[in-house]
Structures are given as C-alpha cells and as structure tokens.
Design a protein around this motif. Structure first.
Motif, PDB file in Angstrom:
ATOM      1  N   VAL A 223      10.459   0.655  -5.838  1.00 46.63           N
ATOM      2  CA  VAL A 223      11.108  -0.420  -5.088  1.00 46.63           C
ATOM      3  C   VAL A 223      10.303  -0.806  -3.863  1.00 46.63           C
ATOM      4  N   GLY A 224       9.247  -0.040  -3.567  1.00 43.21           N
ATOM      5  CA  GLY A 224       8.382  -0.421  -2.458  1.00 43.21           C
ATOM      6  C   GLY A 224       8.336   0.576  -1.326  1.00 43.21           C
ATOM      7  N   LEU A 225       8.138   1.858  -1.645  1.00 37.79           N
ATOM      8  CA  LEU A 225       7.930   2.870  -0.609  1.00 37.79           C
ATOM      9  C   LEU A 225       6.466   2.789  -0.182  1.00 37.79           C
ATOM     10  N   VAL A 226       6.219   2.019   0.839  1.00 41.28           N
ATOM     11  CA  VAL A 226       4.859   1.619   1.207  1.00 41.28           C
ATOM     12  C   VAL A 226       3.908   2.796   1.410  1.00 41.28           C
ATOM     13  N   PRO A 227       4.248   3.814   2.207  1.00 43.69           N
ATOM     14  CA  PRO A 227       3.297   4.923   2.385  1.00 43.69           C
ATOM     15  C   PRO A 227       2.972   5.629   1.075  1.00 43.69           C
ATOM     16  N   ALA A 228       3.961   5.746   0.190  1.00 39.79           N
ATOM     17  CA  ALA A 228       3.720   6.432  -1.072  1.00 39.79           C
ATOM     18  C   ALA A 228       2.857   5.597  -2.008  1.00 39.79           C
ATOM     19  N   THR A 261      14.922  -3.061   4.333  1.00 34.42           N
ATOM     20  CA  THR A 261      15.191  -3.046   5.773  1.00 34.42           C
ATOM     21  C   THR A 261      14.187  -2.169   6.508  1.00 34.42           C
ATOM     22  N   ARG A 262      13.478  -1.317   5.764  1.00 30.63           N
ATOM     23  CA  ARG A 262      12.450  -0.450   6.355  1.00 30.63           C
ATOM     24  C   ARG A 262      11.051  -1.014   6.138  1.00 30.63           C
ATOM     25  N   TRP A 263      10.772  -1.462   4.921  1.00 27.00           N
ATOM     26  CA  TRP A 263       9.464  -2.054   4.606  1.00 27.00           C
ATOM     27  C   TRP A 263       9.700  -3.439   4.013  1.00 27.00           C
ATOM     28  N   LYS A 264       9.289  -4.462   4.714  1.00 26.38           N
ATOM     29  CA  LYS A 264       9.541  -5.846   4.344  1.00 26.38           C
ATOM     30  C   LYS A 264       8.626  -6.297   3.202  1.00 26.38           C
ATOM     31  N   VAL A 265       8.948  -7.477   2.661  1.00 23.20           N
ATOM     32  CA  VAL A 265       8.210  -8.019   1.514  1.00 23.20           C
ATOM     33  C   VAL A 265       6.715  -8.049   1.794  1.00 23.20           C
ATOM     34  N   GLU A 267       4.882  -6.257   3.777  1.00 23.75           N
ATOM     35  CA  GLU A 267       4.313  -4.908   3.789  1.00 23.75           C
ATOM     36  C   GLU A 267       4.199  -4.341   2.379  1.00 23.75           C
ATOM     37  N   VAL A 268       5.206  -4.597   1.550  1.00 20.62           N
ATOM     38  CA  VAL A 268       5.189  -4.099   0.175  1.00 20.62           C
ATOM     39  C   VAL A 268       4.037  -4.733  -0.600  1.00 20.62           C
ATOM     40  N   LEU A 269       3.881  -6.048  -0.463  1.00 22.53           N
ATOM     41  CA  LEU A 269       2.798  -6.727  -1.183  1.00 22.53           C
ATOM     42  C   LEU A 269       1.428  -6.312  -0.659  1.00 22.53           C
ATOM     43  N   GLU A 270       1.331  -6.065   0.637  1.00 21.39           N
ATOM     44  CA  GLU A 270       0.065  -5.592   1.200  1.00 21.39           C
ATOM     45  C   GLU A 270      -0.311  -4.226   0.621  1.00 21.39           C
ATOM     46  N   ALA A 271       0.687  -3.339   0.479  1.00 23.74           N
ATOM     47  CA  ALA A 271       0.423  -2.027  -0.117  1.00 23.74           C
ATOM     48  C   ALA A 271       0.014  -2.170  -1.578  1.00 23.74           C
ATOM     49  N   ALA A 272       0.677  -3.077  -2.302  1.00 23.50           N
ATOM     50  CA  ALA A 272       0.312  -3.318  -3.701  1.00 23.50           C
ATOM     51  C   ALA A 272      -1.102  -3.887  -3.798  1.00 23.50           C
ATOM     52  N   ASP A 273      -1.478  -4.738  -2.855  1.00 23.63           N
ATOM     53  CA  ASP A 273      -2.839  -5.282  -2.830  1.00 23.63           C
ATOM     54  C   ASP A 273      -3.869  -4.175  -2.617  1.00 23.63           C
TER      55      ASP A 273
END
Length: 370
Positions: A223-228, A261-265, A267-273
């Motif tokens: 679902v978008g756990l950015v650090p992980a 509410t913790r990691w916004k859209v 940030e999630v897309l940046e991590a996926a990039d």
C-alpha cells in the motif's frame, strides 16, 4: 524515525517452532549436524522439499529410516488445511489454512491457459500476515484487523503446497508447474519485511536450494510503506513491485488507504521510481475501480498526468463485493472511459481478469472465515 523497525518487522511473539524453510542453506546444514546427521542430509532434504514439494519425512524413501525420524524435527506442521473451494471450471482454488495457534489465512491458486503468444501460467496468491493492519475500508481483510505476522516458513509453505497441488493436477486442466507467486493475499507484505525478504530468497534460489522461480514472475504488493520500498530496492532482488494506489489525490487516498496520512501519493511514487531506477523494472499501479468514489474523469486524467513520465503500468481492478460494503464496482462504460483517458496520456493500462469472485477468493475478499 524511531518507529520504523515496527513498520519493517513486528516481533516474533506467537510464531511457530523453527522449520526447515526458515533456514538458509548454511543454517540448514548446521541444523542437520546438530541432529547428529552428516551435513549432506540437508541437501537431500532440500531436494525433497523444494523440488519434489514433499514435507512428510516418512515419504522421503531415499533417506534412511533413522535419518527420516530425526529430520522430522525440522518439519513441524505449520499449516493445516481446513477446506478448499474451487471455481472457474476448477482453474481457481482457494484454500483456508489453520496455523499452529488457531489463526486462519487463505491462499488462492489459479491457472491461466495459454492465449495467443502468452504461455500458460499457474499463479499462487499468498498471505504474509494473518489479517491486515492497513484498514483499507473496501477490503475485507483490512476490515478484519491484524492478528500477527506469518513466519518465513508459514509463507513458504503456502508456495510449496501450491506447487504440489499444481504438480498433482489438483487444478482443472491436469498436472502443471507453478510459475508465478504474488504477495497479494492477506496482509501488507512490507509490514513483515524481514520474513518476506527471506521468503523471496527461498523462491528465487536455484533448485534444489530453493524453488528456482524467475524473479520476474514474483510480485510484491504494498500500500506504500515508503521506507520499506526503498529498502527492498536496495536488496536488489529484481522482483516486480506493485503499489496499491487506488486514488491519485491525497484527499481521497487518506480515506481509501489510511497509511497515506503518513506517506503521501508523491512520496509513494518517488519511492516506486527509486525501485524502478535501481532494478530496471517497471512497477505496477493497482487501482480498484469504485463506482462514484475514485472513477471520475478528472481522477483518470490526474492519474495519467502523474504516471506518464514514469516507468509504471496501471492495473485497474473492478471492485469485488465484500460483506456489508456500501461500495460497488464502476460500470463498464466508466471503466472503458477511464482506460481511454490513461492511454491518451501514454500510460500503459490493463483491466485485471477477476478470478474467484464467487468463492470470495478475488482481490480484497480474503477474510479467512472459518
């Protein structure tokens, strides 16, 4: 951030006894020698488990009876089948498993016959947690809450059981070979990071040390756990990443995917990039189509504009019904218009072939009801 270890890996409390599948090759040999057996017995056991999909020592007749008796200590029963249900002319099979502590999880095995240039696929959708703590309101699993993380071996055992069922011809179409694994069952895989990572190694390790599956045939959904996500990129395993986005704007995604509410859209897309840049692999954006909630034309346009410059593919998922939900799938004409708005912006998009809906085995329906 001090709470990150809890995001990556919850405590081992409540997990089952150590199993052979919990161990890497070095630890396997050490465990076998501790039982008073020569180290090469670990290799024989690996061959039985990962290539013949056998977990009953009594059936390992190429091993001496005395060795089988000792090796049984490394193969405790982790999953007990409660029931299996089939649909799609036997091509889809959902299994409910009871764990050692009574917790329940489900996995779904699916056969996709060859079509055109595509080869036949046999895919298992596995669970990484008993329940889920992400609380997405349109998902039955998320609404049930989190019971606990699964151990590495509890996850691996789902794969072994699926491979065995496929090889035995338990799916419609006769015997086959498990080709794909998707971490899209119960739970958020990256909230059980360490054990999911260990499972990935078991999946891709060449036989007989592991299942020898192609990295490209394994998908980890989050679902978008950015650090992980960035941590998984650094692991350099090259598996496919799927991001459950479900809304292109933070206002709606805060509701549909509360972790937003913790990691916004952005940030999630940046991590996926970052994941795509490090692995060279296109990632998938999972998007459940919910009538009058996230299927508006302007959201399709916003999603397209966000993804057009990215190495991403959109996988639209017609919302599957769940008990008590007030939401429904988008009409087909709305779905087609959504697709067209993405395509005109140069975004690759497909609509998922829903499987197992009538046995509550489709995306978002797994609730492990006894």
């Amino acid at each position: 951030m001090s709470s990150l270890p809890l995001v990556f890996d919850a405590p081992r409390r409540g997990l089952p006894p150590t199993h052979f599948a919990d161990l890497d090759p070095g630890a396997r040999r050490a465990a076998v020698t501790e039982l008073g057996l020569p180290g090469f017995r670990a290799d024989q056991l690996s061959r039985q488990y990962y290539t013949r999909f056998e977990n009953d020592p009594a059936a390992m007749t190429d091993l001496p009876a005395a060795a089988r008796e000792k090796l049984a200590a490394l193969l405790p029963t982790l999953l007990t089948e409660v029931r299996s249900t089939t649909t799609d002319d036997g091509m889809t099979r959902k299994t409910l498993w009871r764990l050692h502590d009574g917790a329940l999880v489900e996995s779904v095995l699916m056969r996709y016959p060859a079509r055109g240039d595509s080869r036949e696929r046999v895919t298992v959708c596995i669970s990484s947690q008993a329940g889920c703590g992400m609380a997405c309101p349109f998902c039955a699993t998320g609404q049930g809450g989190l019971t606990r993380n699964l151990s590495t071996a509890e996850i691996v055992e789902q794969v072994r059981a699926a491979a065995r069922a496929a090889a035995r011809g338990d799916l419609g179409g006769g015997p086959g070979r498990l080709s794909n694994v998707v971490f899209m069952g119960m739970g958020e895989p990256l909230a059980n990071y360490n054990r999911v990572l260990a499972t990935l190694h078991r999946l891709i390790e060449p036989a007989p040390a592991g299942f020898g599956l192609s990295r490209r045939s394994i998908t980890v959904s989050s679902v978008g756990l950015v650090p992980a996500i960035t941590r998984l990129a650094d692991a350099d395993l090259g598996v496919t990443l799927a991001v459950s986005l479900h809304a292109p704007d933070d206002e709606l995604r805060d509701t549909l995917v509360p972790v937003n509410t913790r990691w916004k859209v952005a940030e999630v897309l940046e991590a996926a990039d970052i994941y795509a840049a490090k692995t060279g692999r296109r990632y998938s954006i999972e998007y459940a189509m919910i009538r009058d909630v996230n299927d508006q034309a302007w959201r399709a346009e916003l999603l397209g504009d966000l993804l057009a410059p990215r190495l991403a593919h959109v996988n639209l998922i017609p919302l599957n019904p769940t008990p008590g939900s007030e939401w429904d799938a988008s009409p087909k004409n709305v779905e087609r218009a959504f697709v067209e708005r993405l395509e005109v912006r140069g975004v690759s998009v497909t609509v998922r072939d829903t499987r197992g809906q009538d046995i509550d085995g489709a995306c978002g329906q797994l609730a492990a009801a006894p």
